[in-house]
Write an enzyme that holds these catalytic residues in place. Structure first.
Site, PDB file in Angstrom:
ATOM      1  N   ASN A 209      14.126   3.507   0.121  1.00 16.25           N
ATOM      2  CA  ASN A 209      14.334   3.920  -1.269  1.00 16.25           C
ATOM      3  C   ASN A 209      14.957   5.318  -1.300  1.00 16.25           C
ATOM      4  O   ASN A 209      15.238   5.898  -0.259  1.00 16.25           O
ATOM      5  CB  ASN A 209      13.007   3.879  -2.029  1.00 16.25           C
ATOM      6  N   LYS A 287      19.550  -8.028  16.749  1.00 18.81           N
ATOM      7  CA  LYS A 287      20.364  -7.864  15.534  1.00 18.81           C
ATOM      8  C   LYS A 287      20.709  -9.231  14.932  1.00 18.81           C
ATOM      9  O   LYS A 287      21.175 -10.128  15.654  1.00 18.81           O
ATOM     10  CB  LYS A 287      21.642  -7.105  15.889  1.00 18.81           C
ATOM     11  N   ASP A 306      -1.884  -0.383   0.641  1.00 15.72           N
ATOM     12  CA  ASP A 306      -1.720   0.795  -0.217  1.00 15.72           C
ATOM     13  C   ASP A 306      -2.491   1.973   0.391  1.00 15.72           C
ATOM     14  O   ASP A 306      -3.727   1.948   0.454  1.00 15.72           O
ATOM     15  CB  ASP A 306      -2.248   0.460  -1.618  1.00 15.72           C
ATOM     16  N   LYS A 342      -5.811   2.472  -8.466  1.00 21.19           N
ATOM     17  CA  LYS A 342      -5.784   3.143  -7.150  1.00 21.19           C
ATOM     18  C   LYS A 342      -7.120   3.836  -6.846  1.00 21.19           C
ATOM     19  O   LYS A 342      -7.409   4.137  -5.701  1.00 21.19           O
ATOM     20  CB  LYS A 342      -4.687   4.211  -7.115  1.00 21.19           C
TER      21      LYS A 342
HETATM   22  N1  CTP Z   1       1.355   4.486  -2.465  1.00 19.65           N
HETATM   23  C1  CTP Z   1       0.720   4.404  -1.235  1.00 19.65           C
HETATM   24  N2  CTP Z   1       0.878   3.285  -0.464  1.00 19.65           N
HETATM   25  C2  CTP Z   1       1.638   2.260  -0.901  1.00 19.65           C
HETATM   26  C3  CTP Z   1       2.283   2.350  -2.158  1.00 19.65           C
HETATM   27  C4  CTP Z   1       2.136   3.468  -2.906  1.00 19.65           C
HETATM   28  O1  CTP Z   1       0.032   5.354  -0.846  1.00 19.65           O
HETATM   29  N3  CTP Z   1       1.762   1.201  -0.121  1.00 19.65           N
HETATM   30  C5  CTP Z   1       1.109   5.691  -3.287  1.00 19.65           C
HETATM   31  C6  CTP Z   1       2.300   6.597  -3.468  1.00 19.65           C
HETATM   32  O2  CTP Z   1       2.361   7.585  -2.441  1.00 19.65           O
HETATM   33  C7  CTP Z   1       2.001   7.219  -4.826  1.00 19.65           C
HETATM   34  C8  CTP Z   1       1.263   6.112  -5.560  1.00 19.65           C
HETATM   35  O3  CTP Z   1       0.775   5.243  -4.568  1.00 19.65           O
HETATM   36  O4  CTP Z   1       1.122   8.307  -4.716  1.00 19.65           O
HETATM   37  C9  CTP Z   1       2.049   5.355  -6.571  1.00 19.65           C
HETATM   38  O5  CTP Z   1       3.251   4.893  -5.997  1.00 19.65           O
HETATM   39  P1  CTP Z   1       4.256   4.036  -6.899  1.00 19.65           P
HETATM   40  O6  CTP Z   1       5.433   3.670  -6.062  1.00 19.65           O
HETATM   41  O7  CTP Z   1       4.488   4.748  -8.203  1.00 19.65           O
HETATM   42  O8  CTP Z   1       3.409   2.794  -7.273  1.00 19.65           O
HETATM   43  P2  CTP Z   1       3.071   1.485  -6.522  1.00 19.65           P
HETATM   44  O9  CTP Z   1       1.676   1.519  -6.077  1.00 19.65           O
HETATM   45  O10 CTP Z   1       4.078   1.241  -5.458  1.00 19.65           O
HETATM   46  O11 CTP Z   1       3.152   0.421  -7.677  1.00 19.65           O
HETATM   47  P3  CTP Z   1       4.450  -0.145  -8.466  1.00 19.65           P
HETATM   48  O12 CTP Z   1       5.590  -0.015  -7.487  1.00 19.65           O
HETATM   49  O13 CTP Z   1       4.077  -1.523  -8.788  1.00 19.65           O
HETATM   50  O14 CTP Z   1       4.600   0.731  -9.666  1.00 19.65           O
END
Ligand code: CTP
Length: 421
Positions: A209, A287, A306, A342
């Site tokens: 990303n 590859k 997460d 979370k």
């Molecule tokens: N995060 C994490 N581990 C993951 C995904 C997210 O620790 N596998 C943490 C990110 O570092 C951030 C928070 O969760 O602090 C929110 O990340 P975000 O990308 O906004 O949300 P997602 O949990 O990925 O949910 P969505 O993409 O559905 O909004």
């Protein structure tokens, strides 16, 4: 504000030395005692007489002056200071510091110092941009030297670019910040995740990303400057790890989670990383070839664990768990839902709709959402700030929170003595 503080000021050769006279005035007005050393180059721009008049102390210039050595040797000069400020710091003096040279009074004092050092670089922009200067700066930053400036703008030589010494007000503010906040988070262990993750498809391709890591790195830098023990777990970014921060480079979300697990327990966890939500279920060892694969290509993906959720519910949960929420639209509602799912204490929510220009930018526009002990949510919108200022504001919030914990005698992990003052 700087009462009882003693500053050793080193003035090296540069036109910006005239600004240092005003800096001395500000230090004195704030109650600091100032001793100054001028290098030979410094003496070309300001006289020892005007410097000593403003310091109300003798200005030192000569390593070999027996009088100075008998009254105040170079070791004592640096020992008796609470902070050494080098302003302006010329390219030459920066190179000397980086290489540990000690061939005049100023460089000898700095090499013999056991105190914090702050430098205010000042030079032509080509000199600043030169890889040699940049490498020297990185060396100094790695050693924990504080840097204030330089700034972009018109130079004495008529050219424009990066290299102007910060204004005396800015150097003064940074000095104040050093004394007021330098120990506020001492004794606290913090884990910060930053940057994107790369999820491999095959040995040459990955999914990722737009995260630059700027916000996570800025938070790590500020917390370390405030005295915290910071462990930065960073996905692939093109930034240098900040000074005084322990850096753990990782690639995938799984690597990031494992590294975080290795670092726990901690007092504070801050999940700033844009962790990939999915990974390829079975990345190919070789590859993928267009000619051999099916078209269109279908990749089977599976969810990454997460990290934030894991930390918020683990056995030895940090006292403060902070997440970020990158949203496009319905920001506050989505962030409020996220803080609950979370299980974290605070969320900094930002709208990353591309028109807001947040990814990769030096600025951020966040809302701080807090969940209190009764699970009541509060939301405060911060103005659009630089990512560094967001980090400073967050550091203040954290210091206040730990002051409250201290008052209530709460430190669940018993990990460290909390010394937030
Ligand atoms: N995060 C994490 N581990 C993951 C995904 C997210 O620790 N596998 C943490 C990110 O570092 C951030 C928070 O969760 O602090 C929110 O990340 P975000 O990308 O906004 O949300 P997602 O949990 O990925 O949910 P969505 O993409 O559905 O909004």
């Amino acid at each position: 504000m700087l009462k009882d503080k003693s500053i050793l000021l080193v003035i090296t050769g540069g036109i910006a030395a005239y600004k240092t006279l005003d800096l001395i005035r500000q230090y004195r007005k704030a109650g600091a005692s100032v001793r100054a050393i001028l290098t030979k180059g410094g003496e070309q721009f300001v006289t020892p007489l005007s410097v000593s008049a403003l310091c109300e102390n003798q200005a030192y210039t000569d390593l070999w002056s027996l009088k100075d050595e008998s009254e105040m040797g170079h070791i004592r000069l640096s020992r008796e200071a609470d902070l050494i400020v080098i302003a302006p710091a010329s390219a030459d003096f920066i190179a000397k510091l980086a290489h540990g040279r000690a061939d005049d009074l100023a460089s000898t004092c700095v090499l013999a110092a056991d105190k914090d050092i702050m430098i205010a670089p000042a030079m032509n922009h080509k000199m600043w941009d030169n890889p040699a200067t940049q490498a020297n700066m990185r060396t100094l930053e790695k050693r924990g030297v504080y840097v204030t400036g330089p700034e972009n703008g018109e130079m004495a030589c008529g050219e424009t670019g990066m290299g102007r010494m910060s204004e005396p007000e800015t150097v003064f503010e940074d000095t104040l910040n050093h004394f007021q906040n330098g120990q506020k988070l001492a004794g606290l262990k913090v884990i910060v995740t930053s940057g994107p993750t790369h999820e491999p498809i095959d040995p040459v391709r990955y999914i990722s990303n737009h995260s630059s890591g700027k916000q996570g790195h800025a938070i790590s830098e500020v917390l370390a400057k405030w005295g915290a023990e910071v462990h930065l777990v960073s996905g692939p970014v093109s930034l240098n790890p900040p000074a005084k921060v322990k850096n753990y480079p990782v690639t995938s979300a799984t690597d990031m989670l494992n590294q975080v697990k290795n670092l726990l327990p901690a007092d504070i966890f801050i999940g700033v990383a844009a962790v990939a939500d999915w990974k390829i279920k079975t990345p190919s060892d070789t590859k993928l070839k267009k000619s051999e694969g099916a078209t269109p290509l279908t990749l089977e993906m599976t969810e990454n664990e997460d990290i934030l959720k894991y930390v918020a519910s683990c056995d030895r949960r940090p006292d403060l768990v902070i997440g970020f929420a990158a949203e496009t639209g319905d920001l506050k509602d989505k962030a409020k839902r996220k803080i609950k799912t979370k299980g974290c204490d605070w969320i900094l929510a930002n709208d990353v709709t591309h028109t807001n220009n947040i990814f990769g930018s030096d600025e951020n526009h966040v809302n701080l959402i807090k969940s209190d002990e009764n699970n009541e949510l509060s939301c405060e919108e911060w103005p659009r700030l630089t990512k560094k200022d967001v980090a400073i504001k967050l550091a203040h919030e954290i210091a206040d929170k730990f002051k409250t914990f201290e008052r209530e005698g709460k430190n669940d992990n018993n990990l460290n003595i909390i010394s937030a003052k």
